[in-house]
Design a protein around this motif. Structure first.
Motif, PDB file in Angstrom:
ATOM      1  N   ALA A 177     -19.771  32.641 -49.274  1.00 27.78           N
ATOM      2  CA  ALA A 177     -19.631  31.424 -48.469  1.00 27.78           C
ATOM      3  C   ALA A 177     -20.954  30.927 -47.898  1.00 27.78           C
ATOM      4  O   ALA A 177     -21.249  29.731 -47.955  1.00 27.78           O
ATOM      5  CB  ALA A 177     -18.622  31.652 -47.349  1.00 27.78           C
ATOM      6  N   HIS A 178     -21.763  31.816 -47.343  1.00 26.98           N
ATOM      7  CA  HIS A 178     -23.024  31.382 -46.740  1.00 26.98           C
ATOM      8  C   HIS A 178     -23.965  30.784 -47.792  1.00 26.98           C
ATOM      9  O   HIS A 178     -24.612  29.772 -47.544  1.00 26.98           O
ATOM     10  CB  HIS A 178     -23.698  32.545 -46.004  1.00 26.98           C
ATOM     11  CG  HIS A 178     -23.022  32.889 -44.724  1.00 26.98           C
ATOM     12  ND1 HIS A 178     -21.986  33.784 -44.654  1.00 26.98           N
ATOM     13  CD2 HIS A 178     -23.212  32.436 -43.469  1.00 26.98           C
ATOM     14  CE1 HIS A 178     -21.575  33.877 -43.408  1.00 26.98           C
ATOM     15  NE2 HIS A 178     -22.296  33.074 -42.669  1.00 26.98           N
ATOM     16  N   LYS A 179     -24.015  31.396 -48.954  1.00 28.95           N
ATOM     17  CA  LYS A 179     -24.871  30.856 -50.027  1.00 28.95           C
ATOM     18  C   LYS A 179     -24.358  29.497 -50.491  1.00 28.95           C
ATOM     19  O   LYS A 179     -25.152  28.587 -50.759  1.00 28.95           O
ATOM     20  CB  LYS A 179     -24.931  31.830 -51.200  1.00 28.95           C
ATOM     21  CG  LYS A 179     -25.797  33.030 -50.934  1.00 28.95           C
ATOM     22  CD  LYS A 179     -25.908  33.909 -52.153  1.00 28.95           C
ATOM     23  CE  LYS A 179     -26.751  35.138 -51.834  1.00 28.95           C
ATOM     24  NZ  LYS A 179     -26.895  36.022 -52.964  1.00 28.95           N
ATOM     25  N   GLY A 225     -14.515  31.159 -44.875  1.00 24.08           N
ATOM     26  CA  GLY A 225     -14.582  32.569 -44.521  1.00 24.08           C
ATOM     27  C   GLY A 225     -13.940  33.491 -45.537  1.00 24.08           C
ATOM     28  O   GLY A 225     -14.215  34.687 -45.557  1.00 24.08           O
ATOM     29  N   ASP A 226     -13.090  32.951 -46.401  1.00 26.11           N
ATOM     30  CA  ASP A 226     -12.408  33.753 -47.412  1.00 26.11           C
ATOM     31  C   ASP A 226     -13.270  34.002 -48.644  1.00 26.11           C
ATOM     32  O   ASP A 226     -12.897  34.780 -49.509  1.00 26.11           O
ATOM     33  CB  ASP A 226     -11.110  33.067 -47.857  1.00 26.11           C
ATOM     34  CG  ASP A 226     -10.107  32.952 -46.723  1.00 26.11           C
ATOM     35  OD1 ASP A 226     -10.262  33.686 -45.720  1.00 26.11           O
ATOM     36  OD2 ASP A 226      -9.183  32.135 -46.843  1.00 26.11           O
ATOM     37  N   ARG A 227     -14.399  33.361 -48.743  1.00 25.48           N
ATOM     38  CA  ARG A 227     -15.256  33.485 -49.920  1.00 25.48           C
ATOM     39  C   ARG A 227     -16.366  34.495 -49.665  1.00 25.48           C
ATOM     40  O   ARG A 227     -17.044  34.412 -48.645  1.00 25.48           O
ATOM     41  CB  ARG A 227     -15.873  32.145 -50.254  1.00 25.48           C
ATOM     42  CG  ARG A 227     -14.869  31.058 -50.518  1.00 25.48           C
ATOM     43  CD  ARG A 227     -15.571  29.750 -50.454  1.00 25.48           C
ATOM     44  NE  ARG A 227     -15.470  29.059 -51.707  1.00 25.48           N
ATOM     45  CZ  ARG A 227     -15.935  27.843 -51.899  1.00 25.48           C
ATOM     46  NH1 ARG A 227     -16.579  27.222 -50.949  1.00 25.48           N
ATOM     47  NH2 ARG A 227     -15.792  27.262 -53.047  1.00 25.48           N
ATOM     48  N   LEU A 252     -23.466  33.834 -38.500  1.00 27.06           N
ATOM     49  CA  LEU A 252     -22.617  32.753 -38.000  1.00 27.06           C
ATOM     50  C   LEU A 252     -21.308  32.687 -38.779  1.00 27.06           C
ATOM     51  O   LEU A 252     -21.301  32.865 -39.998  1.00 27.06           O
ATOM     52  CB  LEU A 252     -23.330  31.408 -38.149  1.00 27.06           C
ATOM     53  CG  LEU A 252     -24.625  31.227 -37.370  1.00 27.06           C
ATOM     54  CD1 LEU A 252     -25.281  29.912 -37.776  1.00 27.06           C
ATOM     55  CD2 LEU A 252     -24.357  31.250 -35.884  1.00 27.06           C
ATOM     56  N   PRO A 253     -20.198  32.418 -38.104  1.00 30.11           N
ATOM     57  CA  PRO A 253     -18.936  32.209 -38.835  1.00 30.11           C
ATOM     58  C   PRO A 253     -19.071  31.005 -39.767  1.00 30.11           C
ATOM     59  O   PRO A 253     -19.637  29.977 -39.384  1.00 30.11           O
ATOM     60  CB  PRO A 253     -17.913  31.933 -37.728  1.00 30.11           C
ATOM     61  CG  PRO A 253     -18.550  32.415 -36.464  1.00 30.11           C
ATOM     62  CD  PRO A 253     -20.031  32.320 -36.667  1.00 30.11           C
ATOM     63  N   CYS A 254     -18.563  31.132 -40.965  1.00 24.00           N
ATOM     64  CA  CYS A 254     -18.748  30.080 -41.974  1.00 24.00           C
ATOM     65  C   CYS A 254     -18.156  28.739 -41.564  1.00 24.00           C
ATOM     66  O   CYS A 254     -18.760  27.698 -41.808  1.00 24.00           O
ATOM     67  CB  CYS A 254     -18.148  30.528 -43.303  1.00 24.00           C
ATOM     68  SG  CYS A 254     -19.129  31.804 -44.068  1.00 24.00           S
ATOM     69  N   GLU A 255     -16.985  28.755 -40.957  1.00 22.66           N
ATOM     70  CA  GLU A 255     -16.371  27.486 -40.554  1.00 22.66           C
ATOM     71  C   GLU A 255     -17.236  26.776 -39.525  1.00 22.66           C
ATOM     72  O   GLU A 255     -17.440  25.564 -39.588  1.00 22.66           O
ATOM     73  CB  GLU A 255     -14.960  27.712 -40.004  1.00 22.66           C
ATOM     74  CG  GLU A 255     -13.948  28.125 -41.049  1.00 22.66           C
ATOM     75  CD  GLU A 255     -13.997  29.620 -41.383  1.00 22.66           C
ATOM     76  OE1 GLU A 255     -14.734  30.378 -40.706  1.00 22.66           O
ATOM     77  OE2 GLU A 255     -13.317  30.020 -42.331  1.00 22.66           O
TER      78      GLU A 255
END
Length: 142
Positions: free
Chosen positions: A45-47, A40-42, A91-94
């Protein structure tokens, strides 16, 4: 394209070689999906998660030894990546990382246990919800 992707993913589960070096690399790729707990810090992140997912499936394709399937799968994954980013962006990344990890583990377990009868449902689980396929439409008409 979704139907073709499902057919290829189902075929991969049935034909992946658990003894091949590419399959062992796919196992490592599946584990790396959840190693980084700060997704989530990136900003990208999704990509990055989508790239992890694509790499896993391409390694699985490489384990079959069928270059045509590997190239076709790569082209389909690339062609659908934009729509997938749209679909997973909320969606949350984690949560997404753990979902992908679970899907990849199910695929790896099906391959090693030779669970060919479950290949369609396992392959379908890896396609975002709401994306209809021919099989879904056919089931509704029966």
């Amino acid at each position: 394209m979704t139907e073709t992707l499902l057919v290829l993913k189902t075929w991969l589960i049935r034909h992946a070689d658990p003894q091949s070096p590419a399959f062992h690399e796919a196992i490592r790729a599946a584990e790396r999906t959840t190693e980084d707990t700060k997704w989530g810090d990136r900003p990208d992140a999704h990509k990055q998660l989508l790239k992890h997912d694509m790499r896993f499936h391409l390694l699985l394709a490489a384990s079959t030894g069928n270059l045509v399937v590997e190239v076709l799968l790569g082209a389909l994954l690339e062609a659908t990546s934009g729509a997938l980013i749209e679909g997973i962006h909320q969606l949350p990344c984690e949560a997404l990382a753990f979902r992908l990890h679970g899907e990849h583990r199910a695929i790896l377990m099906a391959v090693t246990a030779k669970q060919n009868s479950q290949s369609h449902s396992i392959g379908r689980d890896g396609i975002p919800a709401g994306t209809p396929t021919f099989h879904d439409k056919a089931a509704q008409t029966v």
